[in-house]
Scaffold this motif. Structure first.
Motif, PDB file in Angstrom:
ATOM      1  N   LEU A  76     -52.642  70.385  13.361  1.00 48.62           N
ATOM      2  CA  LEU A  76     -52.540  71.152  12.119  1.00 48.62           C
ATOM      3  C   LEU A  76     -51.744  70.383  11.070  1.00 48.62           C
ATOM      4  N   ASP A  77     -50.689  69.713  11.523  1.00 49.22           N
ATOM      5  CA  ASP A  77     -49.874  68.902  10.626  1.00 49.22           C
ATOM      6  C   ASP A  77     -50.735  67.838   9.929  1.00 49.22           C
ATOM      7  N   ARG A  78     -51.545  67.135  10.713  1.00 46.67           N
ATOM      8  CA  ARG A  78     -52.422  66.102  10.134  1.00 46.67           C
ATOM      9  C   ARG A  78     -53.435  66.726   9.173  1.00 46.67           C
ATOM     10  N   SER A  79     -53.969  67.858   9.551  1.00 50.69           N
ATOM     11  CA  SER A  79     -54.989  68.504   8.723  1.00 50.69           C
ATOM     12  C   SER A  79     -54.415  68.995   7.398  1.00 50.69           C
ATOM     13  N   PHE A  80     -53.249  69.623   7.444  1.00 50.82           N
ATOM     14  CA  PHE A  80     -52.637  70.161   6.223  1.00 50.82           C
ATOM     15  C   PHE A  80     -52.268  69.049   5.241  1.00 50.82           C
ATOM     16  N   ARG A  81     -51.873  67.895   5.775  1.00 53.26           N
ATOM     17  CA  ARG A  81     -51.452  66.784   4.914  1.00 53.26           C
ATOM     18  C   ARG A  81     -52.624  66.186   4.114  1.00 53.26           C
ATOM     19  N   GLN A  82     -53.833  66.557   4.461  1.00 47.86           N
ATOM     20  CA  GLN A  82     -54.984  66.093   3.688  1.00 47.86           C
ATOM     21  C   GLN A  82     -54.992  66.686   2.280  1.00 47.86           C
ATOM     22  N   ILE A  83     -54.257  67.774   2.087  1.00 46.05           N
ATOM     23  CA  ILE A  83     -54.090  68.361   0.762  1.00 46.05           C
ATOM     24  C   ILE A  83     -52.852  67.740   0.126  1.00 46.05           C
ATOM     25  N   LYS A  84     -53.033  66.953  -0.910  1.00 48.02           N
ATOM     26  CA  LYS A  84     -51.899  66.301  -1.558  1.00 48.02           C
ATOM     27  C   LYS A  84     -50.950  67.346  -2.151  1.00 48.02           C
ATOM     28  N   GLY A  85     -49.677  67.138  -1.888  1.00 48.93           N
ATOM     29  CA  GLY A  85     -48.673  68.094  -2.327  1.00 48.93           C
ATOM     30  C   GLY A  85     -48.123  68.915  -1.176  1.00 48.93           C
ATOM     31  N   VAL A  86     -48.866  68.966  -0.076  1.00 54.81           N
ATOM     32  CA  VAL A  86     -48.415  69.677   1.122  1.00 54.81           C
ATOM     33  C   VAL A  86     -47.737  68.653   2.029  1.00 54.81           C
ATOM     34  N   ALA A  87     -46.438  68.824   2.235  1.00 58.40           N
ATOM     35  CA  ALA A  87     -45.659  67.838   2.993  1.00 58.40           C
ATOM     36  C   ALA A  87     -44.827  68.513   4.082  1.00 58.40           C
ATOM     37  N   ASP A  88     -43.826  67.779   4.569  1.00 56.89           N
ATOM     38  CA  ASP A  88     -43.087  68.161   5.774  1.00 56.89           C
ATOM     39  C   ASP A  88     -42.604  69.613   5.780  1.00 56.89           C
TER      40      ASP A  88
END
Length: 310
Positions: free
Chosen positions: A186-198
């Motif tokens: 999920l972490d890898r998938s969410f990071r595909q949206i720029k602006g969504v980080a740690d």
């Protein structure tokens, strides 16, 4: 008809109501929870229901589950509104326990399984990170207005302390996420949206573990970003939002505003809404809702992929 037990939780007491047995009180302690479990088994209770009360219910909730007693959590405001609708304007621990039981019966509530140990740890770490981040912001604001050298030195020390704590918490959260295959995916998938980080990902996984398992409508309502109707007869009222998970919603407001700077479709969406005459707040809500829907879709796809290719 399910045999229910309503429990009103306070720091010191667990006030209990079973329709066939009436009211009884137990200490809010490990011993009291054990006694309550025995009492429920003696009365063939199928489900214990208590209000979500800011965390003071957690020990009793987990303790009963560990003893094999299914439990569920009810929304405190909904229970209070139910009590008022039933004519109970007064409020006592006994009445509250009775209303929780009757609300759960009317709503046909089902058991809410407890979160896993890892989920509990992630939630605790994310909660503490939010607290430390808030403290850090306060200290920085104070430093901005401070003039005395001694005061500024003290504030810089506080800022260094809270910064170190925030970094440590973030590292522990990252390590915890990395140990779980689903969270890591999920972490890898969410990071595909720029602006969504740690930190956004940490709060999503901690405060919205249901993401990817619900429909878009259900998840936006759960967070409190779904427009709610206010219609009556021929009148069509203005849609609004309320309830939900306010902490996560506030983060989505901020992240959606960042994400639209990298995503032309979000920028165009925002401009269309402004051109229609929507207020800035309405546009913020719509952007946050669209971001949440995208995150939910990515989580749904990720969960499906893991199920297909474990």
């Amino acid at each position: 008809m399910t045999n229910l037990c309503g429990v009103d939780v306070s720091k010191a007491w667990l006030d209990v109501w079973i329709e066939t047995a009436g009211h009884r009180r137990f200490a809010n302690s490990a011993g009291g929870v054990a006694e309550l479990g025995t009492y429920c088994r003696a009365h063939d209770v199928e489900l214990v229901v208590m209000e979500a009360s800011g965390g003071i219910e957690r020990a009793a909730f987990l303790g009963l589950w560990q003893a094999g007693q299914p439990c569920a959590l009810a929304n405190a405001r909904s229970v209070r509104q139910f009590a008022q609708a039933m004519g109970y304007l007064e409020k006592t621990d006994r009445i509250d326990a009775m209303m929780i039981a009757r609300f759960a019966q009317a709503k046909r509530m089902v058991a809410t399984p407890p979160p896993s140990a890892d989920q509990q740890q992630l939630t605790a770490l994310a909660t503490r990170l939010r607290q430390v981040t808030g403290d850090l912001g306060v200290q920085k604001q104070r430093l901005h207005s401070a003039r005395e050298p001694a005061m500024r030195d003290s504030l810089r020390q506080a800022i260094a302390f809270f910064t170190a704590q925030a970094d440590d918490l973030a590292a522990r959260i990252a390590a915890l996420i990395g140990q779980d295959p689903l969270w890591e995916a999920l972490d890898r998938s969410f990071r595909q949206i720029k602006g969504v980080a740690d930190r956004t990902i940490a709060y999503l996984l901690a405060e919205l573990p249901e993401i990817g398992t619900l429909s878009n409508r259900a998840v936006t309502k759960l967070v409190g970003l779904a427009p709610l109707a206010h219609d009556s007869g021929q009148h069509r009222g203005r849609r609004s939002i309320r309830g939900g998970r306010a902490g996560l919603r506030s983060i989505l407001f901020l992240v959606a505003d960042i994400a639209r700077r990298f995503d032309q479709s979000l920028t165009d969406f925002r401009q269309r809404l402004l051109a229609k005459g929507l207020s800035k707040m309405e546009v913020r809500i719509a952007l946050a809702r669209k971001l949440l829907v995208r995150l939910n879709a990515k989580a749904r796809d990720t969960r499906a992929a893991l199920t297909t290719n474990p």
